[in-house]
Design a protein around this motif. Sequence first.
Motif, PDB file in Angstrom:
ATOM      1  N   MET A  29       0.788  -1.562  -0.124  1.00  0.00           N
ATOM      2  CA  MET A  29       0.118   0.138   0.584  1.00  0.00           C
ATOM      3  C   MET A  29       0.926   1.570  -0.098  1.00  0.00           C
ATOM      4  O   MET A  29       1.535   1.402   0.964  1.00  0.00           O
ATOM      5  N   ASN A  30       0.241   1.975  -0.924  1.00  0.00           N
ATOM      6  CA  ASN A  30       1.612   2.578  -1.131  1.00  0.00           C
ATOM      7  C   ASN A  30       0.733   4.571  -1.157  1.00  0.00           C
ATOM      8  O   ASN A  30      -0.534   4.368  -2.139  1.00  0.00           O
ATOM      9  N   ALA A  31       1.071   5.253  -0.937  1.00  0.00           N
ATOM     10  CA  ALA A  31       0.032   6.581  -0.617  1.00  0.00           C
ATOM     11  C   ALA A  31       1.185   7.953  -1.337  1.00  0.00           C
ATOM     12  O   ALA A  31       2.436   8.341  -1.327  1.00  0.00           O
ATOM     13  N   GLN A  32       1.093   8.947  -1.890  1.00  0.00           N
ATOM     14  CA  GLN A  32       2.046   9.665  -2.183  1.00  0.00           C
ATOM     15  C   GLN A  32       0.913  11.098  -2.240  1.00  0.00           C
ATOM     16  O   GLN A  32       0.308  10.856  -2.817  1.00  0.00           O
ATOM     17  N   LEU A  33       1.945  11.744  -2.101  1.00  0.00           N
ATOM     18  CA  LEU A  33       1.345  13.541  -1.410  1.00  0.00           C
ATOM     19  C   LEU A  33       1.938  14.209  -2.279  1.00  0.00           C
ATOM     20  O   LEU A  33       2.968  14.750  -2.223  1.00  0.00           O
ATOM     21  N   SER A  34       1.373  14.794  -3.360  1.00  0.00           N
ATOM     22  CA  SER A  34       2.027  16.579  -4.141  1.00  0.00           C
ATOM     23  C   SER A  34       2.231  17.533  -2.887  1.00  0.00           C
ATOM     24  O   SER A  34       1.051  17.725  -2.741  1.00  0.00           O
ATOM     25  N   LEU A  35       3.426  18.508  -2.415  1.00  0.00           N
ATOM     26  CA  LEU A  35       3.701  19.386  -1.878  1.00  0.00           C
ATOM     27  C   LEU A  35       3.300  20.607  -2.764  1.00  0.00           C
ATOM     28  O   LEU A  35       3.265  21.389  -2.619  1.00  0.00           O
ATOM     29  N   SER A  36       4.195  20.402  -3.869  1.00  0.00           N
ATOM     30  CA  SER A  36       3.964  21.232  -4.719  1.00  0.00           C
ATOM     31  C   SER A  36       4.481  20.454  -6.242  1.00  0.00           C
ATOM     32  O   SER A  36       3.897  19.573  -6.378  1.00  0.00           O
ATOM     33  N   ARG A  38       6.798  20.469  -7.570  1.00  0.00           N
ATOM     34  CA  ARG A  38       8.126  19.480  -7.247  1.00  0.00           C
ATOM     35  C   ARG A  38       8.325  18.569  -6.348  1.00  0.00           C
ATOM     36  O   ARG A  38       9.340  17.663  -6.727  1.00  0.00           O
ATOM     37  N   TRP A  39       7.785  19.019  -5.339  1.00  0.00           N
ATOM     38  CA  TRP A  39       8.213  18.042  -3.794  1.00  0.00           C
ATOM     39  C   TRP A  39       6.915  17.129  -3.597  1.00  0.00           C
ATOM     40  O   TRP A  39       5.571  17.343  -4.265  1.00  0.00           O
ATOM     41  N   GLU A  40       7.805  15.886  -3.485  1.00  0.00           N
ATOM     42  CA  GLU A  40       6.382  15.283  -3.177  1.00  0.00           C
ATOM     43  C   GLU A  40       6.744  14.191  -1.929  1.00  0.00           C
ATOM     44  O   GLU A  40       7.972  14.136  -1.437  1.00  0.00           O
ATOM     45  N   ALA A  41       5.819  14.514  -0.906  1.00  0.00           N
ATOM     46  CA  ALA A  41       6.241  13.344   0.212  1.00  0.00           C
ATOM     47  C   ALA A  41       5.458  11.507  -0.010  1.00  0.00           C
ATOM     48  O   ALA A  41       4.443  11.678  -0.621  1.00  0.00           O
ATOM     49  N   PHE A  42       6.102  10.873   0.258  1.00  0.00           N
ATOM     50  CA  PHE A  42       5.204   9.374   0.432  1.00  0.00           C
ATOM     51  C   PHE A  42       4.926   8.561   1.829  1.00  0.00           C
ATOM     52  O   PHE A  42       6.071   8.807   2.607  1.00  0.00           O
ATOM     53  N   ALA A  43       4.689   7.347   1.248  1.00  0.00           N
ATOM     54  CA  ALA A  43       4.377   6.294   2.201  1.00  0.00           C
ATOM     55  C   ALA A  43       4.318   4.664   1.625  1.00  0.00           C
ATOM     56  O   ALA A  43       3.266   4.913   0.805  1.00  0.00           O
ATOM     57  N   GLY A  63       8.841   5.971   4.276  1.00  0.00           N
ATOM     58  CA  GLY A  63       8.452   7.429   4.272  1.00  0.00           C
ATOM     59  C   GLY A  63       9.770   8.142   3.297  1.00  0.00           C
ATOM     60  O   GLY A  63      10.924   7.498   4.097  1.00  0.00           O
ATOM     61  N   GLY A  64       9.302   8.708   2.903  1.00  0.00           N
ATOM     62  CA  GLY A  64      10.474  10.367   2.783  1.00  0.00           C
ATOM     63  C   GLY A  64       9.927  11.522   1.988  1.00  0.00           C
ATOM     64  O   GLY A  64       8.465  11.750   2.072  1.00  0.00           O
ATOM     65  N   ALA A  65      10.704  11.771   0.505  1.00  0.00           N
ATOM     66  CA  ALA A  65      10.529  12.577   0.156  1.00  0.00           C
ATOM     67  C   ALA A  65      11.396  12.740  -0.729  1.00  0.00           C
ATOM     68  O   ALA A  65      12.195  12.106  -1.026  1.00  0.00           O
ATOM     69  N   SER A  66      10.147  13.498  -1.999  1.00  0.00           N
ATOM     70  CA  SER A  66      11.576  13.527  -3.697  1.00  0.00           C
ATOM     71  C   SER A  66      11.185  14.943  -4.006  1.00  0.00           C
ATOM     72  O   SER A  66      10.477  15.457  -3.742  1.00  0.00           O
ATOM     73  N   TYR A  67      11.886  15.147  -5.150  1.00  0.00           N
ATOM     74  CA  TYR A  67      12.039  16.739  -5.548  1.00  0.00           C
ATOM     75  C   TYR A  67      12.157  15.748  -7.110  1.00  0.00           C
ATOM     76  O   TYR A  67      13.531  15.267  -7.521  1.00  0.00           O
ATOM     77  N   SER A  68      11.441  16.725  -7.930  1.00  0.00           N
ATOM     78  CA  SER A  68      11.573  16.805  -9.283  1.00  0.00           C
ATOM     79  C   SER A  68      12.836  18.083  -9.871  1.00  0.00           C
ATOM     80  O   SER A  68      12.048  19.008  -9.933  1.00  0.00           O
ATOM     81  N   ILE A  69      13.944  17.443 -10.768  1.00  0.00           N
ATOM     82  CA  ILE A  69      14.340  18.708 -11.555  1.00  0.00           C
ATOM     83  C   ILE A  69      14.167  18.971 -12.543  1.00  0.00           C
ATOM     84  O   ILE A  69      14.094  19.873 -12.416  1.00  0.00           O
ATOM     85  N   ASN A  70      12.922  18.354 -13.063  1.00  0.00           N
ATOM     86  CA  ASN A  70      11.854  18.496 -14.234  1.00  0.00           C
ATOM     87  C   ASN A  70      12.015  17.097 -14.846  1.00  0.00           C
ATOM     88  O   ASN A  70      11.906  16.519 -13.610  1.00  0.00           O
ATOM     89  N   MET A 234       7.944   2.522  -4.115  1.00  0.00           N
ATOM     90  CA  MET A 234       8.645   2.544  -3.592  1.00  0.00           C
ATOM     91  C   MET A 234       9.540   1.658  -3.500  1.00  0.00           C
ATOM     92  O   MET A 234      11.625   1.756  -2.872  1.00  0.00           O
ATOM     93  N   ASP A 235       9.467   0.416  -3.692  1.00  0.00           N
ATOM     94  CA  ASP A 235       9.828  -0.316  -3.203  1.00  0.00           C
ATOM     95  C   ASP A 235      11.693  -1.039  -3.433  1.00  0.00           C
ATOM     96  O   ASP A 235      11.874  -0.549  -4.366  1.00  0.00           O
TER      97      ASP A 235
END
Length: 235
Positions: A29-36, A38-43, A63-70, A234-235
Amino acid sequence: MKLTIAIIALLLSDFAFSQNKDMGSWHVMNAQLSLSNRWEAFAELQARSNQFFDNFFYYEVKGGASYSINSNFSVLVGVGRYATYANEGNFAKPIDNEEFRIWQQLTMNQYLDRLKIEHRYRAEQKWMTDGYRNRFRYRLNAMLPLNAAKLVPGTLYLNAYDEVFLNNKIPHFERNRFFAGAGYILSPVTTVQMGWVNQYNYSLDKRGGKNFLQFSLMLQFEYDGDSERIPNLMD
């Protein structure tokens, strides 16, 4: 479309039940939340069983966070807890191994018409019951929408990947993991996926392979409601 999904599910289920008692199940079970944009949090939560829907021996929480460069490059930092149980049964103690893990990740995307190809590079720092270890992973993933040009709600898609695991201790080639399956994007938020996983370990004390039928539920809460829904475990 519903008939196509039902046929795929039936074929995968028939494959699973035709296997011997060593066929396991793997639940994600994966959940992703876009904060903007470019930024995203996941669990992510996972559980695995040695037999089909029985004898659960492993779980992980991360869990963690990601940043989209492009649109084609992104970086990620994650942290998680992992537990493997030694006895037969469903999470029957004692715990054979407990692990705390931090990882850093780079993902690169390529597109060949509607086919999406993903290259994922990951470095892990693992604190386990028997000590510390570094591990390095590379995953090549391909995703193909069948009834649409892009991955939007109502799309049925095929997905396959192969991932290799390397570490800083002998044997350096630790594991290979292969997945093949299909998914369906139910709504702008919800995607379901099912497929077959083969995992082969090359460690000296646990050498051998294992087959799983994997079931995944992905929830994507997007900052931009019009963006393409790209399922991403994310595995």
